[in-house]
Design an enzyme around this catalytic site. Structure first.
Site, PDB file in Angstrom:
ATOM      1  N   ARG A 241      52.099  48.041  46.424  1.00 29.22           N
ATOM      2  CA  ARG A 241      51.611  48.164  47.319  1.00 29.22           C
ATOM      3  C   ARG A 241      51.271  48.727  48.512  1.00 29.22           C
ATOM      4  O   ARG A 241      52.321  48.286  49.160  1.00 29.22           O
ATOM      5  CB  ARG A 241      49.841  47.679  46.778  1.00 29.22           C
ATOM      6  CG  ARG A 241      49.722  47.344  45.163  1.00 29.22           C
ATOM      7  CD  ARG A 241      47.740  47.017  45.364  1.00 29.22           C
ATOM      8  NE  ARG A 241      47.643  47.102  43.605  1.00 29.22           N
ATOM      9  CZ  ARG A 241      47.179  46.092  43.341  1.00 29.22           C
ATOM     10  NH1 ARG A 241      46.554  45.179  44.126  1.00 29.22           N
ATOM     11  NH2 ARG A 241      46.905  45.923  42.336  1.00 29.22           N
ATOM     12  N   ARG A 334      39.038  50.779  45.250  1.00 34.26           N
ATOM     13  CA  ARG A 334      40.304  49.994  46.011  1.00 34.26           C
ATOM     14  C   ARG A 334      40.783  51.620  46.163  1.00 34.26           C
ATOM     15  O   ARG A 334      41.554  51.320  47.285  1.00 34.26           O
ATOM     16  CB  ARG A 334      40.359  48.943  44.623  1.00 34.26           C
ATOM     17  CG  ARG A 334      41.118  48.050  45.864  1.00 34.26           C
ATOM     18  CD  ARG A 334      41.552  47.016  44.952  1.00 34.26           C
ATOM     19  NE  ARG A 334      42.976  46.679  43.492  1.00 34.26           N
ATOM     20  CZ  ARG A 334      43.081  46.160  43.086  1.00 34.26           C
ATOM     21  NH1 ARG A 334      42.736  45.068  43.454  1.00 34.26           N
ATOM     22  NH2 ARG A 334      43.843  46.416  41.908  1.00 34.26           N
ATOM     23  N   ARG A 345      44.378  48.563  32.862  1.00 30.00           N
ATOM     24  CA  ARG A 345      43.297  47.667  33.559  1.00 30.00           C
ATOM     25  C   ARG A 345      41.960  47.416  32.843  1.00 30.00           C
ATOM     26  O   ARG A 345      41.817  46.280  32.384  1.00 30.00           O
ATOM     27  CB  ARG A 345      43.149  47.331  34.949  1.00 30.00           C
ATOM     28  CG  ARG A 345      45.241  46.733  35.657  1.00 30.00           C
ATOM     29  CD  ARG A 345      44.771  47.773  36.479  1.00 30.00           C
ATOM     30  NE  ARG A 345      45.768  47.806  37.386  1.00 30.00           N
ATOM     31  CZ  ARG A 345      46.736  46.628  37.995  1.00 30.00           C
ATOM     32  NH1 ARG A 345      46.150  45.486  38.694  1.00 30.00           N
ATOM     33  NH2 ARG A 345      48.225  46.129  37.927  1.00 30.00           N
TER      34      ARG A 345
HETATM   35  N1  GDP Z   1      50.418  34.842  34.704  1.00 30.50           N
HETATM   36  C1  GDP Z   1      50.454  35.482  36.126  1.00 30.50           C
HETATM   37  N2  GDP Z   1      49.749  36.031  36.348  1.00 30.50           N
HETATM   38  C2  GDP Z   1      49.872  37.117  37.545  1.00 30.50           C
HETATM   39  C3  GDP Z   1      50.920  36.211  38.181  1.00 30.50           C
HETATM   40  N3  GDP Z   1      50.449  36.992  39.823  1.00 30.50           N
HETATM   41  C4  GDP Z   1      49.395  37.247  39.302  1.00 30.50           C
HETATM   42  N4  GDP Z   1      49.092  37.557  38.307  1.00 30.50           N
HETATM   43  C5  GDP Z   1      47.721  38.784  37.417  1.00 30.50           C
HETATM   44  O1  GDP Z   1      48.081  39.904  37.171  1.00 30.50           O
HETATM   45  C6  GDP Z   1      47.410  41.009  37.290  1.00 30.50           C
HETATM   46  C7  GDP Z   1      47.793  42.276  38.237  1.00 30.50           C
HETATM   47  O2  GDP Z   1      47.936  41.511  39.505  1.00 30.50           O
HETATM   48  P1  GDP Z   1      47.732  42.276  40.078  1.00 30.50           P
HETATM   49  O3  GDP Z   1      49.175  43.707  39.870  1.00 30.50           O
HETATM   50  O4  GDP Z   1      47.871  41.739  42.166  1.00 30.50           O
HETATM   51  O5  GDP Z   1      46.615  43.618  40.381  1.00 30.50           O
HETATM   52  P2  GDP Z   1      45.252  43.041  40.593  1.00 30.50           P
HETATM   53  O6  GDP Z   1      44.712  41.287  39.806  1.00 30.50           O
HETATM   54  O7  GDP Z   1      44.527  44.373  39.968  1.00 30.50           O
HETATM   55  O8  GDP Z   1      44.668  42.779  42.274  1.00 30.50           O
HETATM   56  C8  GDP Z   1      46.105  39.680  37.707  1.00 30.50           C
HETATM   57  O9  GDP Z   1      45.675  39.117  36.559  1.00 30.50           O
HETATM   58  C9  GDP Z   1      46.653  38.625  38.738  1.00 30.50           C
HETATM   59  O10 GDP Z   1      45.730  37.422  38.364  1.00 30.50           O
HETATM   60  C10 GDP Z   1      51.351  34.770  38.250  1.00 30.50           C
HETATM   61  O11 GDP Z   1      52.581  34.481  38.683  1.00 30.50           O
HETATM   62  N5  GDP Z   1      51.772  34.606  36.656  1.00 30.50           N
HETATM   63  N1  ADP Z   2      31.129  41.306  45.937  1.00 32.32           N
HETATM   64  C1  ADP Z   2      31.571  42.813  45.758  1.00 32.32           C
HETATM   65  N2  ADP Z   2      30.789  43.914  45.448  1.00 32.32           N
HETATM   66  C2  ADP Z   2      31.481  44.627  46.068  1.00 32.32           C
HETATM   67  N3  ADP Z   2      32.801  45.181  46.039  1.00 32.32           N
HETATM   68  C3  ADP Z   2      33.063  43.339  46.256  1.00 32.32           C
HETATM   69  C4  ADP Z   2      33.411  42.646  45.931  1.00 32.32           C
HETATM   70  N4  ADP Z   2      34.510  41.304  46.119  1.00 32.32           N
HETATM   71  C5  ADP Z   2      35.416  42.267  45.632  1.00 32.32           C
HETATM   72  N5  ADP Z   2      34.771  43.856  45.881  1.00 32.32           N
HETATM   73  C6  ADP Z   2      36.127  44.582  46.359  1.00 32.32           C
HETATM   74  O1  ADP Z   2      36.577  45.187  45.061  1.00 32.32           O
HETATM   75  C7  ADP Z   2      37.724  45.419  44.605  1.00 32.32           C
HETATM   76  C8  ADP Z   2      38.095  44.821  44.403  1.00 32.32           C
HETATM   77  O2  ADP Z   2      38.472  43.310  45.082  1.00 32.32           O
HETATM   78  P1  ADP Z   2      39.880  42.666  45.015  1.00 32.32           P
HETATM   79  O3  ADP Z   2      39.506  41.519  46.062  1.00 32.32           O
HETATM   80  O4  ADP Z   2      41.462  43.525  44.364  1.00 32.32           O
HETATM   81  O5  ADP Z   2      40.361  42.289  42.985  1.00 32.32           O
HETATM   82  P2  ADP Z   2      40.992  41.276  42.384  1.00 32.32           P
HETATM   83  O6  ADP Z   2      41.700  40.864  43.426  1.00 32.32           O
HETATM   84  O7  ADP Z   2      40.678  40.525  41.238  1.00 32.32           O
HETATM   85  O8  ADP Z   2      41.762  42.689  41.441  1.00 32.32           O
HETATM   86  C9  ADP Z   2      38.112  45.561  46.692  1.00 32.32           C
HETATM   87  O9  ADP Z   2      37.903  46.712  47.008  1.00 32.32           O
HETATM   88  C10 ADP Z   2      36.979  44.610  47.390  1.00 32.32           C
HETATM   89  O10 ADP Z   2      36.615  44.779  47.828  1.00 32.32           O
END
Ligand code: GDP
Ligand code: ADP
Length: 453
Positions: A241, A334, A345
């Site tokens: 990203r 986000r 997702r």
């Molecule tokens: N099994 C596994 N899942 C992962 C790993 N790293 C990230 N993920 C998971 O992959 C999913 C997608 O992650 P990401 O593309 O960063 O998107 P986000 O969760 O929306 O921020 C999330 O559920 C993460 O917890 C990994 O090393 N192993």
């Molecule tokens: N408790 C909350 N209330 C409102 N917005 C939240 C809260 N926790 C996280 N966010 C927002 O939600 C979005 C997704 O959070 P993020 O940490 O990237 O989620 P994930 O890592 O689980 O994918 C971000 O823009 C974050 O600022």
């Protein structure tokens, strides 16, 4: 002349030719011998033939012992070492050998990048020597070291002439992790695990659907306690990203490279998530442990399941959204995904929520409604309630280990003989946590008087 060794006796066979005598052909006997035969050598001649039945009997029992699995060896010219499982091996400089059942593990030798550092001699195979698949990072310099078999499943290795905090290693030979990997690879497998001195806490696995706030909560934790937590940087085949940095948020890679690395055993776990491959390398976890920090893994539910089956002994926390609508709102706000990716997702989130909340896989389930309240709950689970908890733990004493070590064991304590009279170094294994892949934590090492172990 040959020296023949078995566990029960030593036979020295002196053939007549050794005495330059050939009794079968008197014409070939030297004239001097014939001249003095009666006087000088009749006694030897008689004794020789008298001894034959006894020697034959001894030879027969040796063959019997060999048949029963005992391996005698000629040791006239080689300096060989014999092990309790009957193996005789010629060890090279700085090699040690440890017997585990039918196998003998030869560890160490002069360090070079090519060598895996481990050879296995297996009596049940035709060739005897087996080169295993070696997982984890091996010790850098092997030179002098001592080994001891623990619980028949791992070998403790203590490096001599080293600092106490980097001296302890484990080679897992038959743990559950190694057993699983043997099935996966179809080969003999061993796994290195470095011992971490001190009370490093259990790693933390955080899972939850995309957009729930995992990354936000982890960032808050790392910001408040920078010296306490370290993030396990995963590998992924998804595109970075805008604000993501390679090596910081993820190791961005491509599928064929990652698949090759998975085949080579470099990953603790991996899973296909939202159409991409994600995985935690063993090295990612090792780097955090080596920095003396508590490792945080942000991984999906499939990954959490794999880690649960490994020896990482983590705490498993699942984060839920207050509602599905709120999750969708956060994901859209986000602004990092396309509409197609958001739909994927959200679809996967349903299954993840179901699995996360009803499988019993997770030790704690938190609802991230109010961010600050959720963060406080997370800190409570991790034992970080008061400011006292945030104080880094006192550094453990680091001291030099001598070149030559000898090890003995009393209950869960390993006594390292330092060569100094009345003083021992003690390695306490009673609070041991984790193991390969990653690190073996919870070790304590201290110097003690004989009466004060
Ligand atoms: N099994 C596994 N899942 C992962 C790993 N790293 C990230 N993920 C998971 O992959 C999913 C997608 O992650 P990401 O593309 O960063 O998107 P986000 O969760 O929306 O921020 C999330 O559920 C993460 O917890 C990994 O090393 N192993
Ligand atoms: N408790 C909350 N209330 C409102 N917005 C939240 C809260 N926790 C996280 N966010 C927002 O939600 C979005 C997704 O959070 P993020 O940490 O990237 O989620 P994930 O890592 O689980 O994918 C971000 O823009 C974050 O600022």
């Amino acid at each position: 002349m040959a020296v023949y060794v078995s566990s029960s006796f030593i036979i020295i066979i002196i053939p007549p030719s050794f005495l330059h005598l050939d009794f079968s052909n008197p014409n070939l006997l030297p004239p001097s011998f014939l001249k003095n035969f009666h006087k000088r050598d009749l006694k030897i001649f008689k004794l020789w033939w008298l001894l034959q039945p006894i020697l034959l009997l001894l030879l027969y029992t040796t063959i019997l012992a060999l048949y029963q699995g005992e391996a005698p060896a000629f040791v006239a010219d080689d300096m060989q070492t014999r092990f309790s499982n009957g193996f005789h091996l010629q060890l090279k400089d700085f090699e040690s050998a440890t017997a585990v059942g039918n196998k003998t593990y030869v560890i160490g030798g002069i360090d070079d990048q090519e060598s895996s550092g481990v050879r296995i001699f297996d009596k049940s195979t035709v060739n005897g020597e087996v080169i295993p698949t070696v997982l984890g990072t091996k010790p850098t310099a092997f030179e002098s070291h001592s080994t001891m078999l623990l619980n028949k499943d791992r070998i403790l290795i203590i490096k001599g002439n080293s600092k106490s905090n980097v001296s302890v290693w484990f080679l897992e030979v038959d743990t559950r992790f190694v057993g699983d990997q043997k099935k996966k690879f179809g080969t003999e497998v061993v796994a290195w695990s470095k011992g971490v001195i001190g009370d490093a806490e259990r790693p933390i696995v955080i899972s939850g659907p995309s957009g729930v706030g995992k990354g936000t909560l982890i960032n808050m934790l790392m910001k408040e306690f920078p010296s306490m937590f370290g993030f396990s940087v995963s590998h992924t085949t998804r595109a970075p990203r805008e604000k993501e940095e390679n090596g910081v948020h993820y190791h961005f890679t491509n599928r064929s490279v990652m698949e090759e690395e998975i085949k080579a055993g470099k990953f603790l776990e991996f899973a296909a998530v939202h159409g991409n491959l994600y995985g935690t390398s063993i090295e990612a976890v090792e780097i955090v442990a080596d920095a003396g920090k508590r490792c945080i893994l942000d991984i999906d539910v499939q990954g959490a399941r794999s880690v649960r089956a490994s020896s990482l002994e983590a705490i498993f926390i699942f984060i839920c959204p207050p509602s599905f609508e709120e999750l969708e709102k956060r994901l859209r706000a986000r602004g990092t995904e396309t509409e197609e990716q958001i739909q994927k997702r959200l679809k996967n989130a349903k299954a993840e929520l179901e699995e996360g909340t009803s499988s019993g896989l997770f030790d704690h389930i938190l609802v991230n409604n109010d961010l600050e309240a959720c963060y406080q709950q997370l800190k409570k689970i991790l034992g970080l309630n008061g400011s006292m908890d945030a104080t880094p733990k006192a550094a453990t004493e680091v001291f030099d280990l001598p070149m030559d070590l000898s090890l003995s064991k009393i209950d869960e304590k390993i006594l390292i003989n330092s060569g100094k009279a009345n003083q021992k170094i003690v390695l306490d294994l009673s609070s041991i946590k984790g193991g390969a892949p990653g690190r073996t934590r919870g070790l304590y090492m201290y110097t003690a008087d004989d009466g004060n172990l």
